[in-house]
Design a protein around this motif. Sequence first.
Motif, PDB file in Angstrom:
ATOM      1  N   ALA A 194       0.816  -1.211   0.000  1.00 53.70           N
ATOM      2  CA  ALA A 194       0.000   0.000   0.000  1.00 53.70           C
ATOM      3  C   ALA A 194       0.854   1.267   0.000  1.00 53.70           C
ATOM      4  N   LEU A 195       2.067   1.170   0.531  1.00 50.58           N
ATOM      5  CA  LEU A 195       2.944   2.337   0.595  1.00 50.58           C
ATOM      6  C   LEU A 195       3.517   2.716  -0.771  1.00 50.58           C
ATOM      7  N   VAL A 196       3.711   1.746  -1.644  1.00 57.93           N
ATOM      8  CA  VAL A 196       4.462   2.011  -2.877  1.00 57.93           C
ATOM      9  C   VAL A 196       3.676   1.709  -4.148  1.00 57.93           C
ATOM     10  N   SER A 197       2.447   1.272  -4.025  1.00 57.86           N
ATOM     11  CA  SER A 197       1.661   0.923  -5.202  1.00 57.86           C
ATOM     12  C   SER A 197       0.946   2.143  -5.761  1.00 57.86           C
ATOM     13  N   PRO A 198       0.596   2.130  -7.050  1.00 56.30           N
ATOM     14  CA  PRO A 198      -0.217   3.214  -7.618  1.00 56.30           C
ATOM     15  C   PRO A 198      -1.557   3.319  -6.901  1.00 56.30           C
ATOM     16  N   ALA A 199      -2.171   4.470  -6.992  1.00 55.25           N
ATOM     17  CA  ALA A 199      -3.392   4.746  -6.227  1.00 55.25           C
ATOM     18  C   ALA A 199      -4.498   3.743  -6.506  1.00 55.25           C
ATOM     19  N   THR A 200      -4.654   3.350  -7.768  1.00 54.99           N
ATOM     20  CA  THR A 200      -5.781   2.481  -8.115  1.00 54.99           C
ATOM     21  C   THR A 200      -5.376   1.022  -8.291  1.00 54.99           C
ATOM     22  N   ALA A 201      -4.173   0.649  -7.863  1.00 57.17           N
ATOM     23  CA  ALA A 201      -3.734  -0.749  -7.988  1.00 57.17           C
ATOM     24  C   ALA A 201      -4.513  -1.623  -7.015  1.00 57.17           C
ATOM     25  N   VAL A 202      -4.854  -2.809  -7.465  1.00 54.10           N
ATOM     26  CA  VAL A 202      -5.582  -3.779  -6.644  1.00 54.10           C
ATOM     27  C   VAL A 202      -4.666  -4.971  -6.393  1.00 54.10           C
ATOM     28  N   SER A 203      -4.533  -5.381  -5.137  1.00 49.52           N
ATOM     29  CA  SER A 203      -3.653  -6.496  -4.790  1.00 49.52           C
ATOM     30  C   SER A 203      -4.441  -7.585  -4.085  1.00 49.52           C
ATOM     31  N   THR A 204      -4.137  -8.830  -4.432  1.00 48.70           N
ATOM     32  CA  THR A 204      -4.833  -9.972  -3.837  1.00 48.70           C
ATOM     33  C   THR A 204      -3.847 -11.103  -3.571  1.00 48.70           C
ATOM     34  N   GLY A 205      -4.284 -12.063  -2.757  1.00 50.08           N
ATOM     35  CA  GLY A 205      -3.579 -13.326  -2.660  1.00 50.08           C
ATOM     36  C   GLY A 205      -2.833 -13.594  -1.378  1.00 50.08           C
ATOM     37  N   CYS A 206      -2.626 -14.887  -1.117  1.00 48.85           N
ATOM     38  CA  CYS A 206      -1.932 -15.341   0.090  1.00 48.85           C
ATOM     39  C   CYS A 206      -0.455 -15.593  -0.153  1.00 48.85           C
ATOM     40  N   THR A 207       0.054 -15.272  -1.340  1.00 46.60           N
ATOM     41  CA  THR A 207       1.437 -15.624  -1.638  1.00 46.60           C
ATOM     42  C   THR A 207       2.434 -14.851  -0.773  1.00 46.60           C
ATOM     43  N   GLY A 208       2.056 -13.679  -0.256  1.00 48.03           N
ATOM     44  CA  GLY A 208       2.924 -12.991   0.690  1.00 48.03           C
ATOM     45  C   GLY A 208       3.133 -13.827   1.941  1.00 48.03           C
ATOM     46  N   SER A 209       2.061 -14.464   2.413  1.00 48.09           N
ATOM     47  CA  SER A 209       2.161 -15.364   3.567  1.00 48.09           C
ATOM     48  C   SER A 209       3.034 -16.574   3.241  1.00 48.09           C
ATOM     49  N   LEU A 210       2.870 -17.122   2.046  1.00 51.24           N
ATOM     50  CA  LEU A 210       3.623 -18.317   1.670  1.00 51.24           C
ATOM     51  C   LEU A 210       5.111 -18.016   1.548  1.00 51.24           C
ATOM     52  N   VAL A 211       5.451 -16.859   0.983  1.00 53.41           N
ATOM     53  CA  VAL A 211       6.853 -16.468   0.918  1.00 53.41           C
ATOM     54  C   VAL A 211       7.389 -16.223   2.327  1.00 53.41           C
TER      55      VAL A 211
END
Length: 331
Positions: A194-211
Amino acid sequence: MSDTASVLSSTPTLIQSDDPRFVELHSVREPRRHDGFMRLQESEDAPSKRLRELMFGPTLRPWFTWASAATMIIIMIFEYAKSLDLARSMIQTAPFNPLIGPSSTVFIITGARYTPCMRSVPSCTDPSCVELCQNTQEGFRFFSALFIHAGLIHIVLALVIHFWIGAGLERSLGVVRFAILYLVPGTFGFVLSALVSPATAVSTGCTGSLVGLAGFMLVDMAFHPDTVQKRRLLCVLLSIPIAFVFGIFPYIDNFCHLGGLAMGIIMGCALVPQRKTSSCIEWCIRAIAASIAVAVFASCLYVFYSVSDPTTICPNCKYFSCVPVSNWCEL
């Protein structure tokens, strides 16, 4: 104490979870002691021991892994149903979603990480930016986005790694510790995103947890190289680059992966027993690592909510999470 109990009382890692002796755990009737904060009182009755093993490991069944996977599948079905209701199609075709899934509209409605729904963004003044939000204070999206996936390819890949790494690790750590280890890196990944993404970017998924789990296991193997199995090491080393490669696809965020990996490593230093150091040094390392984790998490949240416009922090960072082909960076 028998040889079996001695082996099982060592570091509670995934590496030992497939050992046949692990299955004998509940047949061992002698009092057992575990490293770290898993020490059991010899006077505990059997039900208390079983409950403690379920919560803090080792345990035979990965309840959190199963429950979280079921939640992801149910939400994915809801996404397709919602897309069919809104667009008369389960898959976004214009522009095409390469992960074989719905549009960003469905993800935002479902609870994906979307900055305009979480705080006001001066660079996003168009009313359409927030028309899908209930309000602009939906901080729960840092957490809910973990269980939302961008399409069939995304969720299949995530579930393969989810069971490949997560099930064995949960059996070693228990439900409580594994749930913390799974949720904290994944949530922090979305905070960093959220700190570095474009204003309208949408992010999903559990892969952050898996990494994050992979980062934890790397620390575990570094502290206990004598227990490393080649198959487990290969599993960990493959899962990290696979996640970052898929992070360039729409709606999947490599900054989430980076944040998850960093937090998983920090939490590994806080949780993994260190048998070759004194108890005092071990607990000092744990305390320092835990303090760093809390400080980093709190600092990133503070910056996200305090800066005037988080999208100006790193305007070109979006290319770490997408490649400028087929309008992927605009999805």
